[in-house]
Design a protein around this motif. Structure first.
Motif, mmCIF file in Angstrom:
data_model
loop_
_atom_site.group_PDB
_atom_site.id
_atom_site.type_symbol
_atom_site.label_atom_id
_atom_site.label_comp_id
_atom_site.label_asym_id
_atom_site.label_seq_id
_atom_site.Cartn_x
_atom_site.Cartn_y
_atom_site.Cartn_z
ATOM 1 N N MET A 1 0.814 -1.186 0.000
ATOM 2 C CA MET A 1 0.000 0.000 0.000
ATOM 3 C C MET A 1 0.865 1.261 0.000
ATOM 4 S SD MET A 1 -3.531 -0.024 2.156
ATOM 5 C CE MET A 1 -2.867 0.717 3.549
ATOM 6 N N SER A 2 2.008 1.211 -0.649
ATOM 7 C CA SER A 2 2.866 2.375 -0.703
ATOM 8 C C SER A 2 2.367 3.396 -1.722
ATOM 9 C CB SER A 2 4.299 1.954 -1.029
ATOM 10 O OG SER A 2 4.318 1.333 -2.295
ATOM 11 N N ASN A 3 1.460 2.975 -2.585
ATOM 12 C CA ASN A 3 0.895 3.855 -3.590
ATOM 13 C C ASN A 3 -0.010 4.899 -2.921
ATOM 14 O OD1 ASN A 3 -0.280 5.015 -5.825
ATOM 15 N ND2 ASN A 3 -0.953 3.074 -6.726
ATOM 16 N N PRO A 4 0.198 6.194 -3.172
ATOM 17 C CA PRO A 4 -0.640 7.220 -2.536
ATOM 18 C C PRO A 4 -2.113 7.122 -2.919
ATOM 19 C CG PRO A 4 1.286 8.218 -3.565
ATOM 20 C CD PRO A 4 1.292 6.771 -3.922
ATOM 21 N N VAL A 6 -3.808 4.365 -3.556
ATOM 22 C CA VAL A 6 -4.378 3.262 -2.785
ATOM 23 C C VAL A 6 -4.617 3.705 -1.344
ATOM 24 C CG1 VAL A 6 -3.945 0.922 -1.940
ATOM 25 C CG2 VAL A 6 -3.389 1.522 -4.289
ATOM 26 N N ARG A 7 -3.686 4.487 -0.787
ATOM 27 C CA ARG A 7 -3.842 4.982 0.590
ATOM 28 C C ARG A 7 -5.054 5.905 0.708
ATOM 29 N NH1 ARG A 7 -3.221 2.920 5.088
ATOM 30 N NH2 ARG A 7 -5.078 3.985 5.680
ATOM 31 N N LYS A 8 -5.265 6.759 -0.301
ATOM 32 C CA LYS A 8 -6.431 7.651 -0.291
ATOM 33 C C LYS A 8 -7.726 6.852 -0.374
ATOM 34 C CE LYS A 8 -4.274 11.741 -2.247
ATOM 35 N NZ LYS A 8 -4.230 12.666 -3.388
ATOM 36 N N ILE A 9 -7.718 5.811 -1.188
ATOM 37 C CA ILE A 9 -8.906 4.950 -1.299
ATOM 38 C C ILE A 9 -9.185 4.288 0.050
ATOM 39 C CG2 ILE A 9 -9.809 2.834 -2.347
ATOM 40 C CD1 ILE A 9 -8.323 3.655 -4.928
ATOM 41 N N ALA A 10 -8.150 3.784 0.692
ATOM 42 C CA ALA A 10 -8.317 3.124 1.992
ATOM 43 C C ALA A 10 -8.850 4.107 3.027
ATOM 44 C CB ALA A 10 -6.993 2.534 2.452
ATOM 45 N N ASP A 37 -8.724 0.381 11.006
ATOM 46 C CA ASP A 37 -7.827 0.470 9.861
ATOM 47 C C ASP A 37 -8.485 -0.170 8.647
ATOM 48 O OD1 ASP A 37 -5.524 1.078 8.444
ATOM 49 O OD2 ASP A 37 -4.448 -0.728 9.071
ATOM 50 N N VAL A 38 -8.079 0.289 7.465
ATOM 51 C CA VAL A 38 -8.509 -0.315 6.204
ATOM 52 C C VAL A 38 -7.262 -0.508 5.360
ATOM 53 C CG1 VAL A 38 -9.861 -0.015 4.104
ATOM 54 C CG2 VAL A 38 -10.794 0.749 6.280
ATOM 55 N N ARG A 39 -7.122 -1.706 4.822
ATOM 56 C CA ARG A 39 -5.993 -1.996 3.933
ATOM 57 C C ARG A 39 -6.551 -2.464 2.595
ATOM 58 N NH1 ARG A 39 -2.191 -5.039 8.265
ATOM 59 N NH2 ARG A 39 -1.851 -3.221 9.585
ATOM 60 N N VAL A 40 -6.069 -1.826 1.547
ATOM 61 C CA VAL A 40 -6.519 -2.129 0.188
ATOM 62 C C VAL A 40 -5.347 -2.722 -0.572
ATOM 63 C CG1 VAL A 40 -7.492 -1.147 -1.928
ATOM 64 C CG2 VAL A 40 -8.177 -0.240 0.280
ATOM 65 N N THR A 41 -5.623 -3.747 -1.369
ATOM 66 C CA THR A 41 -4.571 -4.341 -2.186
ATOM 67 C C THR A 41 -4.130 -3.346 -3.255
ATOM 68 O OG1 THR A 41 -6.203 -5.361 -3.651
ATOM 69 C CG2 THR A 41 -5.384 -6.692 -1.817
ATOM 70 N N GLU A 77 -22.689 1.542 -0.903
ATOM 71 C CA GLU A 77 -22.465 2.931 -0.494
ATOM 72 C C GLU A 77 -21.014 3.349 -0.762
ATOM 73 O OE1 GLU A 77 -23.378 6.677 0.725
ATOM 74 O OE2 GLU A 77 -24.772 5.021 0.381
ATOM 75 N N VAL A 78 -20.061 2.435 -0.560
ATOM 76 C CA VAL A 78 -18.661 2.724 -0.874
ATOM 77 C C VAL A 78 -18.516 2.992 -2.368
ATOM 78 C CG1 VAL A 78 -16.348 1.684 -1.009
ATOM 79 C CG2 VAL A 78 -17.667 1.491 1.088
ATOM 80 N N ALA A 79 -19.241 2.227 -3.201
ATOM 81 C CA ALA A 79 -19.183 2.420 -4.650
ATOM 82 C C ALA A 79 -19.720 3.797 -5.021
ATOM 83 C CB ALA A 79 -19.990 1.336 -5.356
ATOM 84 N N LYS A 80 -20.806 4.225 -4.399
ATOM 85 C CA LYS A 80 -21.358 5.554 -4.695
ATOM 86 C C LYS A 80 -20.401 6.658 -4.281
ATOM 87 C CE LYS A 80 -26.180 4.347 -3.976
ATOM 88 N NZ LYS A 80 -27.324 4.531 -3.074
ATOM 89 N N GLN A 81 -19.806 6.514 -3.096
ATOM 90 C CA GLN A 81 -18.942 7.560 -2.566
ATOM 91 C C GLN A 81 -17.609 7.656 -3.318
ATOM 92 O OE1 GLN A 81 -19.435 9.748 0.078
ATOM 93 N NE2 GLN A 81 -21.545 9.058 0.294
ATOM 94 N N LEU A 82 -17.052 6.519 -3.710
ATOM 95 C CA LEU A 82 -15.756 6.526 -4.375
ATOM 96 C C LEU A 82 -15.854 6.870 -5.857
ATOM 97 C CD1 LEU A 82 -13.917 3.446 -2.837
ATOM 98 C CD2 LEU A 82 -13.556 5.844 -2.341
ATOM 99 N N GLY A 83 -16.942 6.458 -6.501
ATOM 100 C CA GLY A 83 -17.112 6.721 -7.924
ATOM 101 C C GLY A 83 -16.144 5.938 -8.785
ATOM 102 N N MET A 84 -15.751 4.771 -8.330
ATOM 103 C CA MET A 84 -14.820 3.935 -9.085
ATOM 104 C C MET A 84 -15.593 2.962 -9.968
ATOM 105 S SD MET A 84 -12.068 3.089 -6.073
ATOM 106 C CE MET A 84 -11.262 1.834 -7.008
#
Length: 164
Positions: A1-4, A6-10, A37-41, A77-84
Motif C-alpha cells: 500500500m505504498s501507492n498514494p 491506494v492509501r487515499k482509497i483506503a 484500519d482499512v488496507r486495500v490491495t 455505499e462505498v461504490a457511490k462515494q468513491l465513484g470507481m
C-alpha cells in the motif's frame, strides 16, 4: 500500500464505513464498533476492514454476524462515494490490537510489581553497613600531658629491651 492513490482509497473507505455503521445500519446485533484500519490491495480489488468492539466475546460474535449481513449495503455505499468503476470487495476482520495492548499492559504491571518486591527486599536485607564509605571523623585530643605519658612509656620499653 505504498501507492498514494491506494492509501487515499483506503482512508475514504474507512470514513464511509464508519459513517454507515453510525447512521444507516440499524441492526440490533451491532455493538459499539470502531473501524481502526482499512488496507486495500495494490490493484484495489480487495479491502480488509479492521474493527474493534467494546464488550464481551458474545457481543463481538453478534457484531461480526451483523457486519457480514450488512456487507452488501456497505459496499454499494462505498461504490457511490468513491465513484470507481471497480469497487473493492470488503472483508471485515476483528482487530487484535486491543488484546495485544491488554496483554502488554498486564506484563508491564507484573514487571513493575516484581521490581517493587525486589526493592523492598533490598531495603530489608542489606549486607554490611548502610554506607561503608562514610566514616565518622575521629577527634584528636590536643592534651600535652597524654603525649608526654606516651613518650615516657616508649622510653621505658626501650630500656627494658636493652636490659634483657
Amino acid at each position: 500500500m505504498s501507492n498514494p492513490r491506494v492509501r487515499k482509497i483506503a482512508d475514504r473507505i474507512q470514513v464511509v464505513v464508519a459513517e454507515m455503521l453510525e447512521r444507516r445500519i440499524k441492526d440490533p446485533r451491532l455493538g459499539f464498533v470502531t473501524v481502526t484500519d482499512v488496507r486495500v490491495t495494490g490493484d484495489s480489488q480487495q479491502a480488509s476492514i479492521f474493527y474493534t468492539v467494546l464488550g464481551t466475546e458474545e457481543e463481538l460474535a453478534s457484531t461480526a454476524a451483523a457486519l457480514e449481513s450488512a456487507k452488501g449495503v456497505i459496499r454499494s455505499e462505498v461504490a457511490k462515494q468513491l465513484g470507481m468503476r471497480i469497487v473493492p470487495s470488503l472483508t471485515f476482520i476483528p482487530d487484535a490490537l486491543p488484546e495485544s495492548a491488554r496483554a502488554l499492559d498486564e506484563v508491564l504491571a507484573r514487571a513493575k510489581q516484581q521490581d517493587e518486591e525486589v526493592a523492598a527486599r533490598r531495603v530489608e536485607a542489606y549486607a554490611g553497613e548502610p554506607d561503608p564509605y562514610k566514616k565518622p571523623r575521629e577527634v584528636v585530643d590536643e592534651d600535652d600531658e597524654d603525649d608526654e605519658d606516651d613518650e615516657d612509656d616508649l622510653d621505658e620499653l626501650d630500656t627494658r629491651d636493652l636490659d634483657d
